[in-house]
Design a protein around this motif. Sequence first.
Motif, PDB file in Angstrom:
ATOM      1  N   ILE A 122      -3.342   6.448   9.472  1.00  0.00           N
ATOM      2  CA  ILE A 122      -2.618   7.311   8.536  1.00  0.00           C
ATOM      3  C   ILE A 122      -3.177   8.889   8.256  1.00  0.00           C
ATOM      4  O   ILE A 122      -2.261   9.712   8.380  1.00  0.00           O
ATOM      5  N   LYS A 123      -4.511   8.848   8.572  1.00  0.00           N
ATOM      6  CA  LYS A 123      -5.075  10.062   8.501  1.00  0.00           C
ATOM      7  C   LYS A 123      -4.547  10.916   9.722  1.00  0.00           C
ATOM      8  O   LYS A 123      -4.507  12.035   9.761  1.00  0.00           O
TER       9      LYS A 123
ATOM     10  N   GLU B 231     -11.101  -4.820   7.698  1.00  0.00           N
ATOM     11  CA  GLU B 231     -10.873  -4.257   8.971  1.00  0.00           C
ATOM     12  C   GLU B 231      -9.420  -3.783   9.007  1.00  0.00           C
ATOM     13  O   GLU B 231      -9.302  -2.753   9.501  1.00  0.00           O
ATOM     14  N   GLU B 232      -8.486  -4.632   8.269  1.00  0.00           N
ATOM     15  CA  GLU B 232      -7.112  -4.243   8.458  1.00  0.00           C
ATOM     16  C   GLU B 232      -7.055  -2.739   7.558  1.00  0.00           C
ATOM     17  O   GLU B 232      -6.269  -1.887   7.884  1.00  0.00           O
ATOM     18  N   LEU B 233      -7.769  -2.637   6.672  1.00  0.00           N
ATOM     19  CA  LEU B 233      -7.720  -1.479   5.776  1.00  0.00           C
ATOM     20  C   LEU B 233      -8.146  -0.122   6.643  1.00  0.00           C
ATOM     21  O   LEU B 233      -7.670   0.776   6.314  1.00  0.00           O
ATOM     22  N   GLU B 234      -9.330  -0.430   7.147  1.00  0.00           N
ATOM     23  CA  GLU B 234      -9.987   0.703   7.836  1.00  0.00           C
ATOM     24  C   GLU B 234      -8.959   1.137   9.072  1.00  0.00           C
ATOM     25  O   GLU B 234      -8.748   2.333   9.311  1.00  0.00           O
ATOM     26  N   ILE B 235      -8.322   0.213   9.856  1.00  0.00           N
ATOM     27  CA  ILE B 235      -7.394   0.594  10.739  1.00  0.00           C
ATOM     28  C   ILE B 235      -6.305   1.419  10.170  1.00  0.00           C
ATOM     29  O   ILE B 235      -5.710   2.524  10.451  1.00  0.00           O
TER      30      ILE B 235
ATOM     31  N   ILE C 269       2.110  -0.902  12.410  1.00  0.00           N
ATOM     32  CA  ILE C 269       3.348  -1.405  11.734  1.00  0.00           C
ATOM     33  C   ILE C 269       3.189  -2.971  11.756  1.00  0.00           C
ATOM     34  O   ILE C 269       3.623  -3.702  10.853  1.00  0.00           O
ATOM     35  N   GLY C 270       2.130  -3.454  12.597  1.00  0.00           N
ATOM     36  CA  GLY C 270       1.672  -4.862  12.413  1.00  0.00           C
ATOM     37  C   GLY C 270       0.602  -5.324  11.350  1.00  0.00           C
ATOM     38  O   GLY C 270       0.110  -6.196  11.129  1.00  0.00           O
ATOM     39  N   ASN C 271       0.083  -3.969  10.772  1.00  0.00           N
ATOM     40  CA  ASN C 271      -1.104  -4.289   9.776  1.00  0.00           C
ATOM     41  C   ASN C 271      -0.489  -5.032   8.581  1.00  0.00           C
ATOM     42  O   ASN C 271       0.732  -4.911   7.910  1.00  0.00           O
ATOM     43  N   TYR C 272      -1.579  -5.527   8.020  1.00  0.00           N
ATOM     44  CA  TYR C 272      -1.057  -6.489   6.628  1.00  0.00           C
ATOM     45  C   TYR C 272      -0.577  -5.757   5.532  1.00  0.00           C
ATOM     46  O   TYR C 272       0.296  -6.319   4.776  1.00  0.00           O
ATOM     47  N   PHE C 273      -1.044  -4.374   5.372  1.00  0.00           N
ATOM     48  CA  PHE C 273      -0.530  -3.377   4.469  1.00  0.00           C
ATOM     49  C   PHE C 273       0.890  -2.787   4.423  1.00  0.00           C
ATOM     50  O   PHE C 273       1.106  -2.061   3.476  1.00  0.00           O
TER      51      PHE C 273
ATOM     52  N   TYR D 218       8.588   8.620  11.331  1.00  0.00           N
ATOM     53  CA  TYR D 218       8.845   7.310  10.846  1.00  0.00           C
ATOM     54  C   TYR D 218       8.327   7.414   9.518  1.00  0.00           C
ATOM     55  O   TYR D 218       7.213   8.031   9.239  1.00  0.00           O
ATOM     56  N   LEU D 219       8.951   6.677   8.464  1.00  0.00           N
ATOM     57  CA  LEU D 219       8.460   6.619   7.087  1.00  0.00           C
ATOM     58  C   LEU D 219       8.103   5.281   7.103  1.00  0.00           C
ATOM     59  O   LEU D 219       8.466   4.437   7.456  1.00  0.00           O
ATOM     60  N   ILE D 220       6.707   5.254   6.557  1.00  0.00           N
ATOM     61  CA  ILE D 220       5.887   3.771   6.680  1.00  0.00           C
ATOM     62  C   ILE D 220       5.548   3.607   5.071  1.00  0.00           C
ATOM     63  O   ILE D 220       5.217   4.564   4.057  1.00  0.00           O
ATOM     64  N   LYS D 221       6.031   2.353   4.615  1.00  0.00           N
ATOM     65  CA  LYS D 221       5.872   2.038   3.240  1.00  0.00           C
ATOM     66  C   LYS D 221       4.555   0.921   3.285  1.00  0.00           C
ATOM     67  O   LYS D 221       4.381   0.025   3.811  1.00  0.00           O
ATOM     68  N   ILE D 222       3.670   1.425   2.486  1.00  0.00           N
ATOM     69  CA  ILE D 222       2.662   0.698   2.364  1.00  0.00           C
ATOM     70  C   ILE D 222       2.087   0.043   1.158  1.00  0.00           C
ATOM     71  O   ILE D 222       2.287   0.895  -0.014  1.00  0.00           O
ATOM     72  N   VAL D 223       1.515  -1.144   1.021  1.00  0.00           N
ATOM     73  CA  VAL D 223       1.261  -1.524  -0.265  1.00  0.00           C
ATOM     74  C   VAL D 223      -0.421  -1.530  -0.406  1.00  0.00           C
ATOM     75  O   VAL D 223      -1.373  -1.673   0.490  1.00  0.00           O
ATOM     76  N   ARG D 224      -0.682  -0.665  -1.379  1.00  0.00           N
ATOM     77  CA  ARG D 224      -2.273  -0.498  -1.753  1.00  0.00           C
ATOM     78  C   ARG D 224      -2.887  -1.961  -1.900  1.00  0.00           C
ATOM     79  O   ARG D 224      -2.203  -2.828  -2.279  1.00  0.00           O
ATOM     80  N   PRO D 225      -4.116  -1.953  -1.672  1.00  0.00           N
ATOM     81  CA  PRO D 225      -4.898  -3.147  -2.028  1.00  0.00           C
ATOM     82  C   PRO D 225      -4.893  -3.626  -3.438  1.00  0.00           C
ATOM     83  O   PRO D 225      -4.590  -2.689  -4.346  1.00  0.00           O
ATOM     84  N   ASN D 226      -5.454  -4.636  -3.632  1.00  0.00           N
ATOM     85  CA  ASN D 226      -5.142  -5.540  -4.957  1.00  0.00           C
ATOM     86  C   ASN D 226      -5.827  -4.700  -5.860  1.00  0.00           C
ATOM     87  O   ASN D 226      -5.280  -5.074  -7.134  1.00  0.00           O
ATOM     88  N   SER D 227      -6.809  -3.780  -5.981  1.00  0.00           N
ATOM     89  CA  SER D 227      -7.496  -2.973  -7.295  1.00  0.00           C
ATOM     90  C   SER D 227      -6.266  -2.476  -7.809  1.00  0.00           C
ATOM     91  O   SER D 227      -6.334  -1.979  -8.787  1.00  0.00           O
ATOM     92  N   LEU D 228      -4.999  -1.945  -7.009  1.00  0.00           N
ATOM     93  CA  LEU D 228      -3.905  -1.305  -7.488  1.00  0.00           C
ATOM     94  C   LEU D 228      -2.677  -2.261  -7.731  1.00  0.00           C
ATOM     95  O   LEU D 228      -1.633  -1.753  -8.002  1.00  0.00           O
ATOM     96  N   LYS D 229      -2.855  -3.305  -7.715  1.00  0.00           N
ATOM     97  CA  LYS D 229      -1.959  -4.406  -8.176  1.00  0.00           C
ATOM     98  C   LYS D 229      -0.714  -4.214  -7.419  1.00  0.00           C
ATOM     99  O   LYS D 229       0.377  -4.223  -7.712  1.00  0.00           O
ATOM    100  N   GLY D 230      -0.842  -4.015  -6.049  1.00  0.00           N
ATOM    101  CA  GLY D 230       0.306  -4.160  -5.169  1.00  0.00           C
ATOM    102  C   GLY D 230       1.127  -3.037  -5.194  1.00  0.00           C
ATOM    103  O   GLY D 230       2.505  -3.222  -4.689  1.00  0.00           O
TER     104      GLY D 230
END
Length: 65
Positions: free
Chosen positions: A12-13, A3-7, A26-30, A42-54
């Motif tokens: 972002i789109k 759900e966090e990833l979908e939000i 900005i409260g999103n886990y990623f 605003y510039l947003i720094k995002i960590v990609r999901p685990n499949s891309l190792k952070g």
Amino acid sequence: MKEELEILEKYIKKKKLKYNEFNELIGNYFVREYEELDDNYYLIKIVRPNSLKGEVYTDYIKIIN
């Protein structure tokens, strides 16, 4: 977690968010950091999901009223 990833993907789109949507983003886990670039941009720094190792990437968002 899915759900966090979908939000995150939805906001972002959009690229242009209302203030309450920005707060949810900005409260999103990623989302690791954000920085104001210019008025309402605003510039947003995002960590990609685990499949891309952070791996971190950045994107921008504009706040609209």
